[in-house]
Design a protein around this motif. Structure first.
Motif, PDB file in Angstrom:
ATOM      1  N   GLY A   1      50.053  54.804 140.185  1.00 53.41           N
ATOM      2  CA  GLY A   1      49.861  55.988 139.352  1.00 53.41           C
ATOM      3  C   GLY A   1      50.504  55.795 137.992  1.00 53.41           C
TER       4      GLY A   1
ATOM      5  N   THR B   1      52.202  59.923 132.837  1.00 52.00           N
ATOM      6  CA  THR B   1      51.442  60.478 131.719  1.00 52.00           C
ATOM      7  C   THR B   1      52.244  61.504 130.912  1.00 52.00           C
TER       8      THR B   1
ATOM      9  N   TRP C   1      53.074  62.926 136.397  1.00 56.56           N
ATOM     10  CA  TRP C   1      52.087  62.146 137.126  1.00 56.56           C
ATOM     11  C   TRP C   1      50.781  62.933 137.141  1.00 56.56           C
ATOM     12  N   PRO C   2      49.658  62.292 137.394  1.00 57.40           N
ATOM     13  CA  PRO C   2      48.392  63.026 137.476  1.00 57.40           C
ATOM     14  C   PRO C   2      48.424  64.156 138.501  1.00 57.40           C
ATOM     15  N   TYR C   3      49.243  64.003 139.533  1.00 58.84           N
ATOM     16  CA  TYR C   3      49.328  65.051 140.554  1.00 58.84           C
ATOM     17  C   TYR C   3      49.709  66.394 139.950  1.00 58.84           C
TER      18      TYR C   3
ATOM     19  N   THR D   1      49.335  67.434 136.874  1.00 60.14           N
ATOM     20  CA  THR D   1      48.230  67.931 136.055  1.00 60.14           C
ATOM     21  C   THR D   1      47.154  68.574 136.919  1.00 60.14           C
ATOM     22  N   ASN D   2      46.750  67.860 137.955  1.00 66.92           N
ATOM     23  CA  ASN D   2      45.675  68.360 138.819  1.00 66.92           C
ATOM     24  C   ASN D   2      46.074  69.641 139.542  1.00 66.92           C
TER      25      ASN D   2
ATOM     26  N   ASP E   1      46.672  66.214 130.352  1.00 67.06           N
ATOM     27  CA  ASP E   1      47.568  65.077 130.175  1.00 67.06           C
ATOM     28  C   ASP E   1      46.868  63.982 129.388  1.00 67.06           C
TER      29      ASP E   1
ATOM     30  N   THR F   1      46.199  56.527 143.039  1.00 66.87           N
ATOM     31  CA  THR F   1      45.011  55.783 142.659  1.00 66.87           C
ATOM     32  C   THR F   1      44.955  54.486 143.447  1.00 66.87           C
TER      33      THR F   1
ATOM     34  N   GLN G   1      39.171  61.915 138.662  1.00 67.00           N
ATOM     35  CA  GLN G   1      40.379  62.733 138.575  1.00 67.00           C
ATOM     36  C   GLN G   1      41.637  61.871 138.583  1.00 67.00           C
ATOM     37  N   TYR G   2      41.622  60.814 139.378  1.00 65.94           N
ATOM     38  CA  TYR G   2      42.784  59.937 139.467  1.00 65.94           C
ATOM     39  C   TYR G   2      42.588  58.625 138.717  1.00 65.94           C
ATOM     40  N   HIS G   3      41.639  58.605 137.790  1.00 64.70           N
ATOM     41  CA  HIS G   3      41.427  57.477 136.874  1.00 64.70           C
ATOM     42  C   HIS G   3      41.080  56.174 137.593  1.00 64.70           C
TER      43      HIS G   3
END
Length: 382
Positions: A147, A150, A252-254, A256-257, A268, A317, A337-339
């Motif tokens: 991950g 960000t 982390w993306p978590y 954001t989501n 992000d 990811t 969503q998780y790139h």
């Protein structure tokens, strides 16, 4: 991923009480040349949730290798467990980048025969032979999930995405900034300074000499006066953005989501300087008693289906690019969503965690090791 992100504390407990050996040579154990009949048992050290029944039970049924999992609470504990009982108590470990080199140079893990891992050829190129698990061309592990770290921001405060990490050091946002509470955060500041002040000569954010570290510490000490809170749990940061107490920070993306799902106005980005990131690696003990089951396990968890299940469970990811289709089948839009389907330029912008060593990697040995990073982090926070 569970709402309380069970692994938050584990990821952030990056303290290293054990130094790397003074003589940093990699283990000489020969890798397996062919996978034979499974031994019927596999003893695993992993982050909590990495041995879920969803994929463990099918693995046991398919291979006959019965899994005994020991969840570790920190990278430091993982290293200790892999060294316990003379090093033969556990077969595999899901080590993060801050622990992998310690295990390699401590002769606690063995080289991996990549030819026996079919999924490896489908990995994101940047995770096929990364320097946190591959030394002088020898693979000591197989990348798993990862991950990026960000820049999270309020779209109410920033109608357009910030283009630089400078915003988290800007007095304009005093009392509204949040960053992780861990020593590896030093690398984020070092990455920023490598672009903001090229005269420092920082080429790798994990390889800092004393002069470079002094500059990073000075920046982070100034930032400490601007911080609303150093977060230890993803839920901490989520609450800060939900309440409006924070408007910008490292995440982390978590986060954001989760925030976007709750209709909180955030987004992000990875700024122009790039970003750091974490990645986990499956490694086999140098004294593994069940090496055939160990290889069977690594092959199982690197298949697209299991990679997708793991990624969605944790909000991570997958390393296997073929997992995208499986992710979207399980949760529409999860791949993007998780790139997981991002272009190569996205991955090139990420500097993955690795254990800081005294060896700078350029013929010099005046860099600061992780124990020094620990001391500096405590100094930064006062």
């Amino acid at each position: 991923m569970k709402a309380d992100l069970k692994r938050d504390v584990a990821r952030l407990l990056l303290g290293v009480s054990m130094s790397l050996p003074m003589v940093q040579t990699a283990a000489a154990v020969q890798p397996l040349q062919a996978i034979g009949k499974g031994e019927g048992v596999l003893n695993v050290v992993a982050w909590e949730g990495y041995a879920q029944d969803d994929w463990v039970k099918p693995f046991e049924a398919a291979t006959g290798c019965m899994v005994n999992a020991k969840y570790a609470g920190s990278s430091d504990e993982m290293v200790a467990l892999m060294r316990s009982g003379g090093g033969g108590q556990y077969d595999v470990v899901s080590a993060s980048g801050d622990a992998t080199l310690r295990l390699i140079y401590g002769h606690n893990v063995q080289p991996i025969n990549i030819a026996l891992i079919p999924a490896w050829k489908n990995f994101i190129p940047q995770l096929q032979s990364p320097d946190f698990n591959t030394v002088k061309g020898v693979h000591y592990g197989v990348s798993y999930e990862w991950g990026p770290n960000t820049l999270l921001y309020s779209t109410k405060v920033f109608p357009t995405a910030p283009t630089s990490w400078s915003v988290i050091y800007n007095p304009k946002y005093k009392g509204q900034i949040t960053v992780p509470d861990n020593p590896i955060q030093i690398a984020d500041a070092a990455l920023y300074l490598s672009k903001a002040d090229p005269s420092l000569g920082i080429t790798d954010p994990y390889e800092l000499n004393q002069t470079q570290m002094n500059a990073v510490v000075a920046l982070l000490k100034t930032q400490s006066g601007l911080i609303k809170k150093y977060w230890a749990l993803a839920s901490d940061e989520i609450q800060l953005f939900t309440s409006g107490d924070a408007v910008v920070g490292a995440a982390w993306p978590y986060q954001t989501n989760t925030l976007q799902a709750a209709k909180v106005a955030v987004a992000d980005t990875i700024p122009a300087e790039g970003a750091t990131g974490w990645a986990d690696t499956w490694m086999i003990s140098a004294k593994a008693k069940h090496p055939n089951c160990a290889y069977e396990w690594i092959n199982w968890v690197t298949t697209p289906k299991v990679q997708a299940e793991q990624a969605i469970y944790f909000g991570e990811t997958p390393a296997n690019t073929l997992a995208c289709k499986e992710m979207d089948a399980e949760q529409p839009g999860a791949c993007a969503q998780y790139h997981a389907n991002a272009p190569a330029s996205y991955f090139d912008s990420i500097k993955f965690w690795k254990t800081p060593l005294a060896d700078c990697g350029n013929g010099k040995d005046d860099c600061l090791d992780y124990s020094a990073w620990q001391r500096e982090w405590q100094n930064i926070k006062g």
